[in-house]
Design an enzyme around this catalytic site. Structure first.
Site, PDB file in Angstrom:
ATOM      1  CG  PHE A 130      33.077   9.493  20.439  1.00 37.72           C
ATOM      2  CD1 PHE A 130      34.145   8.823  20.285  1.00 37.72           C
ATOM      3  CD2 PHE A 130      32.511  10.361  19.517  1.00 37.72           C
ATOM      4  CE1 PHE A 130      35.293   9.304  19.374  1.00 37.72           C
ATOM      5  CE2 PHE A 130      33.802  10.818  18.857  1.00 37.72           C
ATOM      6  CZ  PHE A 130      35.115  10.451  18.691  1.00 37.72           C
ATOM      7  CG  ASP A 182      28.089   6.424  17.137  1.00 33.90           C
ATOM      8  OD1 ASP A 182      28.909   5.617  16.095  1.00 33.90           O
ATOM      9  OD2 ASP A 182      28.559   7.363  17.318  1.00 33.90           O
ATOM     10  CE1 TYR A 209      36.756   8.838  11.199  1.00 27.45           C
ATOM     11  CE2 TYR A 209      35.225   9.959   9.904  1.00 27.45           C
ATOM     12  CZ  TYR A 209      35.680   9.618  11.193  1.00 27.45           C
ATOM     13  OH  TYR A 209      35.229  10.578  12.241  1.00 27.45           O
ATOM     14  CE  LYS A 210      35.924   6.357  13.894  1.00 30.60           C
ATOM     15  NZ  LYS A 210      34.984   6.796  15.140  1.00 30.60           N
ATOM     16  NE  ARG A 226      41.335   4.261  19.981  1.00 30.96           N
ATOM     17  CZ  ARG A 226      40.382   4.817  19.468  1.00 30.96           C
ATOM     18  NH1 ARG A 226      39.213   4.944  19.803  1.00 30.96           N
ATOM     19  NH2 ARG A 226      40.848   5.682  18.276  1.00 30.96           N
TER      20      ARG A 226
HETATM   21  C1  LIG Z   1      34.816   8.166  15.208  1.00 31.46           C
HETATM   22  C2  LIG Z   1      33.376   8.310  15.970  1.00 31.46           C
HETATM   23  C3  LIG Z   1      32.476   9.256  15.541  1.00 31.46           C
HETATM   24  C4  LIG Z   1      33.037  10.176  14.450  1.00 31.46           C
HETATM   25  O1  LIG Z   1      32.090  11.350  14.303  1.00 31.46           O
HETATM   26  P1  LIG Z   1      32.335  12.286  12.976  1.00 31.46           P
HETATM   27  O2  LIG Z   1      31.269  13.328  12.960  1.00 31.46           O
HETATM   28  O3  LIG Z   1      32.752  11.560  11.820  1.00 31.46           O
HETATM   29  O4  LIG Z   1      33.631  13.082  13.432  1.00 31.46           O
HETATM   30  C5  LIG Z   1      31.452   9.402  16.147  1.00 31.46           C
HETATM   31  N1  LIG Z   1      30.999   8.516  17.145  1.00 31.46           N
HETATM   32  C6  LIG Z   1      31.835   7.476  17.586  1.00 31.46           C
HETATM   33  C7  LIG Z   1      31.274   6.799  18.701  1.00 31.46           C
HETATM   34  C8  LIG Z   1      33.017   7.695  17.002  1.00 31.46           C
HETATM   35  O5  LIG Z   1      33.881   6.456  17.349  1.00 31.46           O
END
Ligand SMILES: *Cc1c(COP(=O)(O)O)cnc(C)c1O
Length: 397
Positions: free
Chosen positions: A114, A183, A208-209, A356
């Site tokens: 990511f 992560d 938030y997911k 997705r």
């Molecule tokens: C959604 C997501 C993030 C989000 O990071 P934020 O700091 O909350 O914007 C980080 N890593 C992965 C793999 C994600 O899917």
């Protein structure tokens, strides 16, 4: 309840007619959240003002909310904190990890991780004169050697949904005395995890997911119990001090997980996340994972039946190898997704060509998953997506 029903649909407020398949990006709103926030503002902030930090336990919320998250993440309550954003949490843990391995020069990750994970690690490496080494996903284990301070990976790939073998990588890392930092953004609340059983050192997760904590909800920090007192926080804030209200000049880290706190917690955001976590009450992660596999499988089979020659599955075919989202490629994926959204099926698009779809068994049921697949099949077979209005792009995809 029939076997295809959602596990707790009544705990959510989802607009009538919408098939929401984007809970992997922003979880749906729990029924309880608006009233909880209203009550917090009226009965706590407005009425008790600053006394609320003690009276309503605000000061402990990063820990009390973490304790409720413990069974969802498969960790001990004293190994978790809810604070910061995922990106900031990652910086905090990676910087502590490299500090704990002096002389080691490499942060190891995978290519196409990511973006924020890559950017955070690269920035840290640049700042400290280290090297960020990114290898192909299936070459991570063999790239772990005694130059590696920390291995950082996303457990469930945000594009394909492919799952890394966490325990296997942790084992190789441990044998090389490297730390691991996972992560869990697309795993937390989606898969049954056992962070201790898999010998995880460090992890971050997203609120938030699948955890339904609301837009920009705080993230999770996990530090294995045995490691906590060996790691020095690099963002030394007063909330991680052993005695924040002594107001002394010199920093001394709090014992245990609390040292990874930095500043004043966001109470409204924590209260909203607490409502999100409560949507899991009485439901095990094993149940959620099993249902997720059923839903993703039904979706893949139905889409492939209806338009398999026009889209390509970009997720592992083996349910045991994927998380709770499914991706298909289509050359005009962006426009296809816009057409779907107009028909009230909400997934998302990831450049350059990924459609997705996330499946949240708490509120998604089998019937809507099949309907969504039929609408997708329709849009693709008829070319309905090929209209100028579906090609205009917003800032957030
Ligand atoms: C959604 C997501 C993030 C989000 O990071 P934020 O700091 O909350 O914007 C980080 N890593 C992965 C793999 C994600 O899917």
């Amino acid at each position: 309840m029939s076997s295809g029903d959602a596990l707790a649909r009544e705990r959510f407020s989802i607009p009538q007619g919408v098939i929401y398949l984007d809970g992997n990006s922003l979880g749906a709103m729990p029924q309880a959240t608006p009233e909880r926030l209203r009550a917090l503002m009226r009965e706590e902030w407005r009425t008790d003002l600053i006394a609320s930090w003690n009276k309503h336990g605000w000061i402990d919320l990063p820990m009390t909310v973490a304790a409720k998250l413990a069974p969802i993440l498969g960790a001990k309550a004293n190994e978790l904190l809810v604070t910061d954003s995922t990106s900031v949490a990652l910086f905090k843990l990676l910087s502590s990890a490299v500090r704990a391995r002096p002389g080691r020069t490499t942060i190891l990750t995978q290519r196409r991780n990511f973006p924020t994970d890559l950017y955070v690690a690269q920035g840290l490496a640049d700042m400290l004169g280290l090297t960020l080494k990114a290898v192909a996903a299936d070459e991570v284990a063999e790239a772990i050697d005694d130059s590696v301070a920390v291995v950082t990976l996303t457990h469930v790939d945000y594009r394909s949904g492919a799952v890394h073998d966490m325990a296997a990588i942790n084992q190789v890392a441990r044998a090389a005395s490297a730390l691991t930092c996972w992560d869990l953004s697309h795993s937390a609340g989606a898969l049954a995890l056992d962070l201790n059983g898999a010998n995880c050192d460090l992890a971050v997760g997203c609120g938030y997911k699948y955890l339904n904590g609301g837009p920009g909800a705080p993230a999770t920090i996990f530090v294995a119990e045995a490691l906590q007192d060996q790691l020095s926080p690099s963002l030394q804030g007063w909330m991680g001090h052993s005695d924040p209200f002594a107001f002394v000049d010199d920093y001394a880290p709090a014992p245990g997980i609390a040292r990874f706190l930095t500043g004043t917690p966001s109470i409204l955001a924590l209260a909203a996340l607490e409502c999100g976590i409560a949507t899991f009450d009485g439901i095990t992660m094993a149940q959620i994972e099993a249902r997720s596999r059923d839903l993703t499988q039904r979706f893949i089979e139905t889409v492939e039946d209806l338009c398999g020659e026009l889209v390509t599955l970009a997720s592992p075919r083996d349910p045991a190898q994927r998380g709770s989202h499914v991706s298909f490629t289509h050359a005009d994926g962006y426009a296809v997704m816009q057409a779907l959204i107009e028909r009230q099926v909400i997934g998302d698009f990831r450049a350059p060509d990924l459609l997705r779809f996330g499946f949240a068994p708490l509120y998604n049921d089998e019937d809507e998953v099949i309907r969504a697949a039929h609408i997708l099949g329709d849009i693709i077979r008829t070319g309905e997506w090929d209209s100028p209005r579906f090609h205009e792009r917003g800032r957030v995809t």
